[in-house]
Motif scaffolding. Structure first.
Motif, PDB file in Angstrom:
ATOM      1  N   GLY A  14       0.829  -1.215   0.000  1.00  0.00           N
ATOM      2  CA  GLY A  14       0.000   0.000   0.000  1.00  0.00           C
ATOM      3  C   GLY A  14       0.852   1.248   0.000  1.00  0.00           C
ATOM      4  N   SER A  15       1.714   1.357  -1.020  1.00  0.00           N
ATOM      5  CA  SER A  15       2.703   2.445  -0.982  1.00  0.00           C
ATOM      6  C   SER A  15       2.587   3.409  -2.159  1.00  0.00           C
ATOM      7  CB  SER A  15       4.113   1.849  -0.902  1.00  0.00           C
ATOM      8  OG  SER A  15       4.282   0.814  -1.838  1.00  0.00           O
ATOM      9  N   THR A  16       1.374   3.570  -2.697  1.00  0.00           N
ATOM     10  CA  THR A  16       1.226   4.587  -3.746  1.00  0.00           C
ATOM     11  C   THR A  16       1.007   5.972  -3.143  1.00  0.00           C
ATOM     12  OG1 THR A  16      -1.143   4.184  -3.956  1.00  0.00           O
ATOM     13  CG2 THR A  16       0.295   2.940  -5.436  1.00  0.00           C
ATOM     14  N   ILE A  19       1.692   7.060   4.303  1.00  0.00           N
ATOM     15  CA  ILE A  19       2.813   6.577   5.110  1.00  0.00           C
ATOM     16  C   ILE A  19       3.657   5.579   4.305  1.00  0.00           C
ATOM     17  CG2 ILE A  19       3.385   5.178   7.154  1.00  0.00           C
ATOM     18  CD1 ILE A  19       0.855   6.452   8.513  1.00  0.00           C
ATOM     19  N   GLY A  20       2.996   4.743   3.503  1.00  0.00           N
ATOM     20  CA  GLY A  20       3.712   3.719   2.734  1.00  0.00           C
ATOM     21  C   GLY A  20       4.684   4.336   1.747  1.00  0.00           C
ATOM     22  N   LEU A  21       4.233   5.355   1.012  1.00  0.00           N
ATOM     23  CA  LEU A  21       5.133   5.990   0.037  1.00  0.00           C
ATOM     24  C   LEU A  21       6.270   6.715   0.756  1.00  0.00           C
ATOM     25  CD1 LEU A  21       5.897   6.667  -2.868  1.00  0.00           C
ATOM     26  CD2 LEU A  21       4.306   8.606  -2.782  1.00  0.00           C
ATOM     27  N   PRO A  64       1.562  -3.972  -9.038  1.00  0.00           N
ATOM     28  CA  PRO A  64       0.155  -3.768  -8.698  1.00  0.00           C
ATOM     29  C   PRO A  64      -0.467  -5.086  -8.239  1.00  0.00           C
ATOM     30  CG  PRO A  64       0.644  -3.122 -10.986  1.00  0.00           C
ATOM     31  CD  PRO A  64       1.815  -3.899 -10.484  1.00  0.00           C
ATOM     32  N   ALA A  65      -1.145  -5.053  -7.111  1.00  0.00           N
ATOM     33  CA  ALA A  65      -1.835  -6.251  -6.602  1.00  0.00           C
ATOM     34  C   ALA A  65      -2.803  -5.803  -5.523  1.00  0.00           C
ATOM     35  CB  ALA A  65      -0.829  -7.255  -6.024  1.00  0.00           C
ATOM     36  N   ASP A  66      -4.004  -6.356  -5.562  1.00  0.00           N
ATOM     37  CA  ASP A  66      -5.001  -6.051  -4.531  1.00  0.00           C
ATOM     38  C   ASP A  66      -4.769  -7.006  -3.367  1.00  0.00           C
ATOM     39  OD1 ASP A  66      -7.160  -5.797  -2.884  1.00  0.00           O
ATOM     40  OD2 ASP A  66      -8.667  -5.864  -4.472  1.00  0.00           O
ATOM     41  N   GLU A 190      -2.752  10.885   2.608  1.00  0.00           N
ATOM     42  CA  GLU A 190      -3.834  11.109   1.650  1.00  0.00           C
ATOM     43  C   GLU A 190      -5.161  10.607   2.222  1.00  0.00           C
ATOM     44  OE1 GLU A 190      -0.845  10.403   0.817  1.00  0.00           O
ATOM     45  OE2 GLU A 190      -0.327  11.170  -1.174  1.00  0.00           O
ATOM     46  N   GLY A 191      -5.108   9.417   2.826  1.00  0.00           N
ATOM     47  CA  GLY A 191      -6.324   8.806   3.370  1.00  0.00           C
ATOM     48  C   GLY A 191      -6.958   9.667   4.453  1.00  0.00           C
ATOM     49  N   VAL A 192      -6.131  10.184   5.354  1.00  0.00           N
ATOM     50  CA  VAL A 192      -6.651  11.026   6.440  1.00  0.00           C
ATOM     51  C   VAL A 192      -7.139  12.361   5.866  1.00  0.00           C
ATOM     52  CG1 VAL A 192      -5.935  12.348   8.477  1.00  0.00           C
ATOM     53  CG2 VAL A 192      -5.451   9.913   8.325  1.00  0.00           C
TER      54      VAL A 192
HETATM   55  P1  NAD Z   1      -3.565   5.993   2.806  1.00  0.00           P
HETATM   56  O1  NAD Z   1      -5.032   5.718   2.664  1.00  0.00           O
HETATM   57  O2  NAD Z   1      -3.096   7.387   2.670  1.00  0.00           O
HETATM   58  O3  NAD Z   1      -2.742   5.052   1.842  1.00  0.00           O
HETATM   59  C1  NAD Z   1      -3.079   3.681   1.771  1.00  0.00           C
HETATM   60  C2  NAD Z   1      -2.346   3.019   0.634  1.00  0.00           C
HETATM   61  O4  NAD Z   1      -2.791   1.679   0.535  1.00  0.00           O
HETATM   62  C3  NAD Z   1      -2.591   3.657  -0.715  1.00  0.00           C
HETATM   63  O5  NAD Z   1      -1.374   3.576  -1.424  1.00  0.00           O
HETATM   64  C4  NAD Z   1      -3.643   2.749  -1.348  1.00  0.00           C
HETATM   65  O6  NAD Z   1      -3.602   2.755  -2.746  1.00  0.00           O
HETATM   66  C5  NAD Z   1      -3.193   1.408  -0.819  1.00  0.00           C
HETATM   67  N1  NAD Z   1      -4.256   0.395  -0.795  1.00  0.00           N
HETATM   68  C6  NAD Z   1      -5.520   0.521  -0.305  1.00  0.00           C
HETATM   69  N2  NAD Z   1      -6.186  -0.641  -0.471  1.00  0.00           N
HETATM   70  C7  NAD Z   1      -5.332  -1.516  -1.047  1.00  0.00           C
HETATM   71  C8  NAD Z   1      -5.427  -2.886  -1.460  1.00  0.00           C
HETATM   72  N3  NAD Z   1      -6.563  -3.575  -1.329  1.00  0.00           N
HETATM   73  N4  NAD Z   1      -4.334  -3.488  -1.989  1.00  0.00           N
HETATM   74  C9  NAD Z   1      -3.176  -2.800  -2.152  1.00  0.00           C
HETATM   75  N5  NAD Z   1      -3.022  -1.503  -1.789  1.00  0.00           N
HETATM   76  C10 NAD Z   1      -4.094  -0.868  -1.255  1.00  0.00           C
HETATM   77  O7  NAD Z   1      -3.179   5.372   4.239  1.00  0.00           O
HETATM   78  P2  NAD Z   1      -2.215   5.921   5.399  1.00  0.00           P
HETATM   79  O8  NAD Z   1      -2.979   6.903   6.218  1.00  0.00           O
HETATM   80  O9  NAD Z   1      -0.896   6.258   4.845  1.00  0.00           O
HETATM   81  O10 NAD Z   1      -2.123   4.603   6.292  1.00  0.00           O
HETATM   82  C11 NAD Z   1      -1.143   3.593   6.088  1.00  0.00           C
HETATM   83  C12 NAD Z   1      -1.187   2.625   7.261  1.00  0.00           C
HETATM   84  O11 NAD Z   1      -0.954   3.343   8.470  1.00  0.00           O
HETATM   85  C13 NAD Z   1      -2.539   1.929   7.423  1.00  0.00           C
HETATM   86  O12 NAD Z   1      -2.342   0.609   7.820  1.00  0.00           O
HETATM   87  C14 NAD Z   1      -3.183   2.736   8.538  1.00  0.00           C
HETATM   88  O13 NAD Z   1      -4.125   1.972   9.262  1.00  0.00           O
HETATM   89  C15 NAD Z   1      -1.979   3.071   9.388  1.00  0.00           C
HETATM   90  N6  NAD Z   1      -2.199   4.258  10.240  1.00  0.00           N
HETATM   91  C16 NAD Z   1      -2.489   5.466   9.691  1.00  0.00           C
HETATM   92  C17 NAD Z   1      -2.699   6.547  10.520  1.00  0.00           C
HETATM   93  C18 NAD Z   1      -3.019   7.903   9.964  1.00  0.00           C
HETATM   94  O14 NAD Z   1      -3.453   8.786  10.741  1.00  0.00           O
HETATM   95  N7  NAD Z   1      -2.784   8.171   8.699  1.00  0.00           N
HETATM   96  C19 NAD Z   1      -2.650   6.398  11.911  1.00  0.00           C
HETATM   97  C20 NAD Z   1      -2.345   5.154  12.438  1.00  0.00           C
HETATM   98  C21 NAD Z   1      -2.126   4.077  11.593  1.00  0.00           C
END
Ligand code: NAD
Length: 265
Positions: A14-16, A19-21, A64-66, A190-192
């Motif tokens: 999940g690094s597009t 936090i992943g990127l 790419p993979a779900d 992005e998600g938040v």
């Molecule tokens: P985000 O939504 O910004 O990014 C998520 C990434 O996962 C994107 O690259 C998306 O394309 C990818 N993704 C989603 N569904 C997918 C699937 N089925 N298969 C493959 N890739 C998929 O998320 P984030 O906020 O960066 O969160 C990353 C991690 O950190 C998550 O596990 C989240 O629970 C955890 N986290 C986030 C926060 C926060 O406040 N942002 C706080 C605590 C924990």
């Protein structure tokens, strides 16, 4: 301390974006060859370009993979049979009243947030143990400890990761492979940003201002009184993936701005 991951391969799920990127950019900056992942081919390619802009000359590829299905996890493991570093980052979140969360939603959260980490650890950890070096990191959350009443299904998956990570750390005992969880607090990914858009529009705030407002009202125990940046969280991830972090295993490492009101860990 200079973190040097030259010669190591890292996959970040999940690094597009988010936090992943940021973690992938940090790992590539430390010299690792990095594999990015997301569901959508175009978004994976765009993330590869973003990483190359941040770290020119980096060794980076995208798969790419779900990861919400066994087939998706098999596709990733099939195209990349070995890795030295596995960052189980992918995860979905969002508030929903408990009485409205149906079985399908519980299942969706469990499959993606927990089972992707189970399946990929099963695929990669044996090889790491045989080769005598490896790093597995689960991105959990402060919500694993402070279960939000409006996100019980999410908190449940993040607590499960702590159990999984602690157990796998023991399984890898003495092998040179460490397994840890990282617990971010509210982080401006992005998600938040998407989650906060509505609140920002309602109150006439920018998304950044809404982030600060969210922390102050919903996570008042935060010591830093603001969301973290994705880079701040990535710094912890890169450290725990480093050779220098060799005595840290079985841990739950907080990068939550002090939200969890506890001195330990
Ligand atoms: P985000 O939504 O910004 O990014 C998520 C990434 O996962 C994107 O690259 C998306 O394309 C990818 N993704 C989603 N569904 C997918 C699937 N089925 N298969 C493959 N890739 C998929 O998320 P984030 O906020 O960066 O969160 C990353 C991690 O950190 C998550 O596990 C989240 O629970 C955890 N986290 C986030 C926060 C926060 O406040 N942002 C706080 C605590 C924990």
């Amino acid at each position: 301390m200079k973190i040097d991951l030259d010669g190591k391969t890292a996959v970040v799920t999940g690094s597009t974006g988010g936090i992943g990127l940021a973690a992938a950019i940090g790992l590539a900056g430390a010299g690792a060859a990095v594999i990015l992942n997301g569901r959508d081919e175009d978004r994976v390619e765009a993330a590869v370009r973003t990483l190359l802009e941040a770290v020119p000359g980096a060794d980076v590829a995208g798969i790419p993979a779900d990861l919400s299905t066994a087939e998706g996890c098999d596709k990733l493991a099939g195209e990349l049979p070995n890795t030295d570093i596995l960052v189980n980052n992918v995860g979905i979140f969002g508030p929903k009243p408990f009485f409205e969360i149906d079985d399908a939603t519980w299942e969706r959260f469990f499959q993606l947030n927990v089972m992707s980490g189970v399946r990929l650890s099963r695929a990669y950890m044996k090889g790491m143990m045989e080769r005598g070096w490896g790093r597995v990191v689960f991105i959990s959350s402060e919500s694993a400890l402070n279960i939000p009443a409006d996100m019980i299904h999410y908190g449940f998956t993040k607590t499960a990761l702590l159990s999984l990570s602690r157990g796998l750390a023991k399984l890898a005992s003495g092998s040179g492979v460490t397994v840890n969880s990282v617990l971010p607090g509210p982080t401006m990914s992005e998600g938040v940003g998407e989650m906060l858009k509505e609140m920002a529009a309602e109150k006439g705030l920018t998304v950044e201002e809404a982030g600060v407002e969210f922390v102050k009202s919903e996570r008042p125990s935060s010591i830093i009184q603001r969301p973290a940046t994705t880079q701040e969280v990535a710094n912890m991830i890169v450290y725990v993936c480093s050779k220098e972090a060799s005595a840290t295993s079985g841990g739950a490492l907080r990068v939550d701005g002090g939200v969890v009101d506890s001195i330990v860990p």
